[in-house]
Design a protein around this motif. Structure first.
Motif, PDB file in Angstrom:
ATOM      1  N   ILE A   9     -17.576  -2.014   9.145  1.00  0.00           N
ATOM      2  CA  ILE A   9     -17.002  -0.948   8.301  1.00  0.00           C
ATOM      3  C   ILE A   9     -15.707  -1.442   7.674  1.00  0.00           C
ATOM      4  O   ILE A   9     -15.078  -2.390   8.158  1.00  0.00           O
ATOM      5  N   ARG A  10     -15.333  -0.807   6.595  1.00  0.00           N
ATOM      6  CA  ARG A  10     -14.049  -1.088   5.947  1.00  0.00           C
ATOM      7  C   ARG A  10     -13.019  -0.066   6.441  1.00  0.00           C
ATOM      8  O   ARG A  10     -13.343   1.122   6.615  1.00  0.00           O
ATOM      9  N   LEU A  11     -11.818  -0.534   6.628  1.00  0.00           N
ATOM     10  CA  LEU A  11     -10.756   0.374   7.060  1.00  0.00           C
ATOM     11  C   LEU A  11     -10.132   1.068   5.848  1.00  0.00           C
ATOM     12  O   LEU A  11      -9.993   0.467   4.781  1.00  0.00           O
ATOM     13  N   PRO A  12      -9.736   2.330   6.019  1.00  0.00           N
ATOM     14  CA  PRO A  12      -9.289   3.131   4.866  1.00  0.00           C
ATOM     15  C   PRO A  12      -7.795   3.032   4.571  1.00  0.00           C
ATOM     16  O   PRO A  12      -7.297   3.717   3.684  1.00  0.00           O
ATOM     17  N   THR A  13      -7.100   2.231   5.334  1.00  0.00           N
ATOM     18  CA  THR A  13      -5.643   2.246   5.242  1.00  0.00           C
ATOM     19  C   THR A  13      -5.122   1.073   4.419  1.00  0.00           C
ATOM     20  O   THR A  13      -5.813   0.086   4.201  1.00  0.00           O
ATOM     21  N   THR A  14      -3.902   1.213   3.986  1.00  0.00           N
ATOM     22  CA  THR A  14      -3.219   0.118   3.317  1.00  0.00           C
ATOM     23  C   THR A  14      -1.774   0.131   3.771  1.00  0.00           C
ATOM     24  O   THR A  14      -1.262   1.177   4.192  1.00  0.00           O
ATOM     25  N   ARG A  15      -1.163  -0.997   3.669  1.00  0.00           N
ATOM     26  CA  ARG A  15       0.254  -1.045   4.020  1.00  0.00           C
ATOM     27  C   ARG A  15       1.069  -0.885   2.753  1.00  0.00           C
ATOM     28  O   ARG A  15       0.703  -1.437   1.715  1.00  0.00           O
ATOM     29  N   PRO A  16       2.178  -0.150   2.840  1.00  0.00           N
ATOM     30  CA  PRO A  16       3.024  -0.056   1.646  1.00  0.00           C
ATOM     31  C   PRO A  16       3.595  -1.426   1.324  1.00  0.00           C
ATOM     32  O   PRO A  16       3.729  -2.278   2.210  1.00  0.00           O
ATOM     33  N   PRO A  17       3.900  -1.665   0.057  1.00  0.00           N
ATOM     34  CA  PRO A  17       4.435  -2.972  -0.309  1.00  0.00           C
ATOM     35  C   PRO A  17       5.719  -3.282   0.458  1.00  0.00           C
ATOM     36  O   PRO A  17       6.606  -2.430   0.563  1.00  0.00           O
ATOM     37  N   ASN A 137      13.093   6.594   6.219  1.00  0.00           N
ATOM     38  CA  ASN A 137      11.747   6.236   5.761  1.00  0.00           C
ATOM     39  C   ASN A 137      11.652   6.290   4.247  1.00  0.00           C
ATOM     40  O   ASN A 137      11.155   5.365   3.597  1.00  0.00           O
ATOM     41  N   MET A 138      12.115   7.400   3.673  1.00  0.00           N
ATOM     42  CA  MET A 138      11.979   7.563   2.222  1.00  0.00           C
ATOM     43  C   MET A 138      12.786   6.503   1.482  1.00  0.00           C
ATOM     44  O   MET A 138      12.344   5.972   0.460  1.00  0.00           O
ATOM     45  N   PHE A 141      10.721   3.473   1.631  1.00  0.00           N
ATOM     46  CA  PHE A 141       9.514   3.553   0.802  1.00  0.00           C
ATOM     47  C   PHE A 141       9.841   3.323  -0.676  1.00  0.00           C
ATOM     48  O   PHE A 141       8.977   2.880  -1.435  1.00  0.00           O
ATOM     49  N   ILE A 142      11.046   3.681  -1.095  1.00  0.00           N
ATOM     50  CA  ILE A 142      11.373   3.470  -2.511  1.00  0.00           C
ATOM     51  C   ILE A 142      12.265   2.248  -2.700  1.00  0.00           C
ATOM     52  O   ILE A 142      12.907   2.083  -3.736  1.00  0.00           O
TER      53      ILE A 142
ATOM     54  N   GLU B   8      -9.888  -4.359   4.441  1.00  0.00           N
ATOM     55  CA  GLU B   8     -10.096  -4.962   5.759  1.00  0.00           C
ATOM     56  C   GLU B   8     -11.398  -4.476   6.389  1.00  0.00           C
ATOM     57  O   GLU B   8     -11.704  -3.277   6.373  1.00  0.00           O
ATOM     58  N   GLN B   9     -12.139  -5.431   6.938  1.00  0.00           N
ATOM     59  CA  GLN B   9     -13.429  -5.099   7.534  1.00  0.00           C
ATOM     60  C   GLN B   9     -13.366  -5.351   9.040  1.00  0.00           C
ATOM     61  O   GLN B   9     -12.821  -6.364   9.487  1.00  0.00           O
ATOM     62  N   VAL B  10     -13.955  -4.450   9.773  1.00  0.00           N
ATOM     63  CA  VAL B  10     -14.027  -4.624  11.233  1.00  0.00           C
ATOM     64  C   VAL B  10     -15.429  -4.282  11.698  1.00  0.00           C
ATOM     65  O   VAL B  10     -16.157  -3.534  11.030  1.00  0.00           O
ATOM     66  N   ALA B  37     -17.808   3.745   6.934  1.00  0.00           N
ATOM     67  CA  ALA B  37     -17.588   3.212   5.583  1.00  0.00           C
ATOM     68  C   ALA B  37     -18.188   1.811   5.500  1.00  0.00           C
ATOM     69  O   ALA B  37     -17.497   0.788   5.567  1.00  0.00           O
ATOM     70  N   GLN B  63       4.437   7.000   1.237  1.00  0.00           N
ATOM     71  CA  GLN B  63       4.729   5.573   1.462  1.00  0.00           C
ATOM     72  C   GLN B  63       4.487   4.721   0.224  1.00  0.00           C
ATOM     73  O   GLN B  63       4.747   3.533   0.235  1.00  0.00           O
ATOM     74  N   GLY B  65       1.626   3.760  -0.935  1.00  0.00           N
ATOM     75  CA  GLY B  65       0.530   2.820  -0.780  1.00  0.00           C
ATOM     76  C   GLY B  65      -0.275   2.770  -2.076  1.00  0.00           C
ATOM     77  O   GLY B  65      -0.458   3.783  -2.751  1.00  0.00           O
ATOM     78  N   LEU B  71     -10.293   1.569  -2.101  1.00  0.00           N
ATOM     79  CA  LEU B  71      -9.754   2.289  -0.936  1.00  0.00           C
ATOM     80  C   LEU B  71     -10.076   3.778  -0.997  1.00  0.00           C
ATOM     81  O   LEU B  71     -10.367   4.415   0.027  1.00  0.00           O
ATOM     82  N   VAL B  74     -13.589   4.131   0.183  1.00  0.00           N
ATOM     83  CA  VAL B  74     -13.706   4.036   1.650  1.00  0.00           C
ATOM     84  C   VAL B  74     -13.410   5.409   2.272  1.00  0.00           C
ATOM     85  O   VAL B  74     -14.155   5.895   3.130  1.00  0.00           O
ATOM     86  N   ASN B  75     -12.341   6.020   1.802  1.00  0.00           N
ATOM     87  CA  ASN B  75     -11.970   7.332   2.346  1.00  0.00           C
ATOM     88  C   ASN B  75     -12.991   8.409   1.967  1.00  0.00           C
ATOM     89  O   ASN B  75     -13.267   9.316   2.754  1.00  0.00           O
ATOM     90  N   ASN B 157      -4.227   8.058   4.599  1.00  0.00           N
ATOM     91  CA  ASN B 157      -4.453   6.639   4.888  1.00  0.00           C
ATOM     92  C   ASN B 157      -3.868   5.683   3.850  1.00  0.00           C
ATOM     93  O   ASN B 157      -3.556   4.544   4.168  1.00  0.00           O
TER      94      ASN B 157
END
Lengths: 183, 354
Positions: A9-17, A137-138, A141-142, B8-10, B37, B63, B65, B71, B74-75, B157
């Motif tokens: 499966i693909r993960l739905p998350t991303t990391r902020p830059p 955090n904010m 983030f910016i 990313e795939q798992v 997904a 954030q 993102g 993406l 995926v969601n 996410n």
């Protein structure tokens, strides 16, 4: 390749830059003769009282203050507020922005404090303790993770006036120290 | 074969319950079971849009993102969307990314505000976007239950919105799991919401409203439409509405969902929707002395009090937005109160040519 008992499966998350925090600035000078910006928010009477006491103390130390009040986030008024902050940032030597004591007002306080930093001015955002992490955090983030944050007790609302003035006195030196004001 | 997919795939156990557990542990679920997904499902989503997998819809607060179409897909798979509904998710995301919707503020506020999606257009039935009985919850149409959920998962996410962390929302609301419903255009005596916002009848359109919840009203005692609308207007103007919190009332809209039976009654008195809005606006106020002195001072300082001591809910009639939906049982209306500092946005649904 998956086995019969597994699937990919693909993960739905991303990391902020990830970015290095933009530089923050300090005054490294006395306040005498300086123009100090104070940004209050229509929503928070407690902060207006604290800011007014700080204005008195700044005046007594030989500074002048330039005070603005914001109240909108969108629409013509929101646009006008951001424009006011931008122009104010040009005029002041350094600035204090508050108050972060709700979610969106913290976000916009951070945003307006960052506007000062974008003008290369020492900037301080004032938040209540419940919203400190959110403010940091904010800012991150910016892209302004180095933004200086002064943390006041929480909640400020519904405290008697004399208590708010005591808080104003107690935290004033810390505000100046964070901004790099020299004696 | 090289996949166009880059997220990313798992490898996980091929078991729904295990996947559900994993989504909870990884904090990328919303507490409700999800679909896996898989690449096959994601590619089917992508095929339904004209966009490439790496097309960037925008950066989602809080954030920031980066929301690529991949993406989002995926969601959307996780939420249970069918591919034909995926373009509606993208349209919803485009709508909330318009700066005047204020995702920066709304994703972080203490308020219980969340995107409420109102769909107009010809695909409502095909996609099971509920607009009749139980349309705001309970009817169970796949489109209604999954489009809003997909957007909510994207905010979680991709945007990083987490209750009590990046989102300071005090209470939340059921719509936080996703809310999407249609307008019963065929039973509306007035032009649809999308038509009033400049779109054509043959277009599918998603309108995002920053709504604070569902505010119910009921009546069995009024035969005169003006009397009933007077009471509705007064109910919309409840004293602790965000619209009275201290702003000028210039921003934000209050959505008024009217059942088809009442819509017919109201249209007999107000054939033009603008005249209905005008009437509601004229009555959506409270006398200043409803509020204690502290509030009065603030309302006066923002010029919210007119010469007759009235404080209007909003500045303009068009900020009260009637729509027609719901069952034929009559008797009820629902308001979707505004956060205030957010302006409703609409986006047309773009499908792949194929």
């Amino acid at each position: 390749m998956t086995s019969a008992s597994t699937i990919a499966i693909r993960l739905p998350t991303t990391r902020p830059p990830e970015t290095d925090g933009a530089p923050a600035f300090t005054l490294n000078a006395p306040v005498t003769g300086k123009v100090v910006g104070l940004r209050t928010d229509l929503a928070w009477r407690s902060w207006k009282l604290i800011a007014s006491r700080w204005a008195e103390k700044l005046h007594a130390a030989g500074a002048t203050t330039l005070e603005i009040e914001t109240g909108a986030q969108v629409g013509k008024e929101g646009h006008d507020d951001r424009e006011t902050v931008n122009e104010w940032s040009e005029k002041v030597d350094f600035g204090i922005v508050g108050l972060g004591t709700c979610g969106s007002c913290t976000s916009f306080s951070v945003y307006d404090a960052v506007t000062l930093e974008q003008h290369k001015k020492p900037s301080l955002v004032v938040v209540c303790s419940e919203f400190e992490t959110h403010a940091r955090n904010m800012a991150r983030f910016i892209g302004h993770s180095n933004l200086k944050v002064l943390v006041l007790p929480y909640p400020l609302e519904a405290r008697p006036e004399e208590e708010l003035l005591r808080i104003a006195e107690e935290y004033y030196p810390q505000a100046l120290e964070l901004l790099g004001v020299q004696a | 074969m090289t996949s166009v997919l880059t997220s990313e795939q798992v490898e996980v156990a091929a078991d729904g319950a295990a996947l559900y557990e994993l989504s909870l542990e990884g904090r990328w679920g919303d507490g409700v079971p999800i679909l896996a997904a898989t690449d096959e499902r994601i590619l089917a989503m992508l095929a339904a849009t004209p966009y490439a997998a790496d097309h960037v819809v925008g950066a989602l607060p809080p954030q920031y993102g980066v929301a690529t179409v991949e993406l989002a897909a995926v969601n959307a798979v996780m939420a249970g969307c069918e591919p034909a509904a995926f373009p509606f998710v993208l349209a919803a995301m485009e709508a909330i990314l318009v700066p005047e919707w204020n995702a920066f503020g709304l994703t972080t506020t203490t308020s219980s505000v969340f995107p409420m999606l109102i769909v107009n257009g010809p695909s409502r039935d095909e996609l099971q976007i509920d607009y009749r009985a139980g349309c705001m919850g309970g009817a169970g149409g796949r489109g209604s239950m999954t489009i809003g959920r997909a957007l909510a998962l994207c905010l979680r996410n991709i945007g990083g919105q987490r209750a009590g962390e990046t989102s300071r929302c005090v209470f939340g609301q059921p719509a936080r799991l996703g809310m999407c419903f249609g307008e019963w255009e065929e039973r509306s005596p007035w032009p649809s919401l999308a038509r009033r916002r400049g779109f054509r009848a043959e277009q599918d359109v998603v309108t995002a409203h920053g709504g604070k919840g569902t505010f119910p009203m009921a009546d069995i005692n009024n035969d005169d439409p003006r009397d009933l609308l007077h009471l509705i207007a007064k109910s919309l103007a409840f004293p602790l509405s965000n619209m009275f919190l201290g702003g000028t009332g210039e921003n934000g809209e209050v959505v008024l969902a009217i059942n088809p039976i009442w819509a017919d009654r109201f249209a007999a008195a107000f054939p033009a929707v603008e005249s209905l809005q005008e009437y509601l606006w004229e009555h959506a106020w409270q006398p200043i002395d409803v509020w204690p002195a502290g509030n009065q001072e603030i309302l006066r300082s923002k010029s919210r009090v007119d010469d007759d001591g009235r404080v209007s809910l909003v500045r303009r009639p068009d900020q009260i937005v009637p729509i027609v939906c719901g069952g034929l049982g009559s008797l009820h209306a629902i308001a979707l109160p505004s956060f205030g500092e957010s302006q409703m946005q609409s986006a047309v649904v773009n499908r792949s040519a194929g």
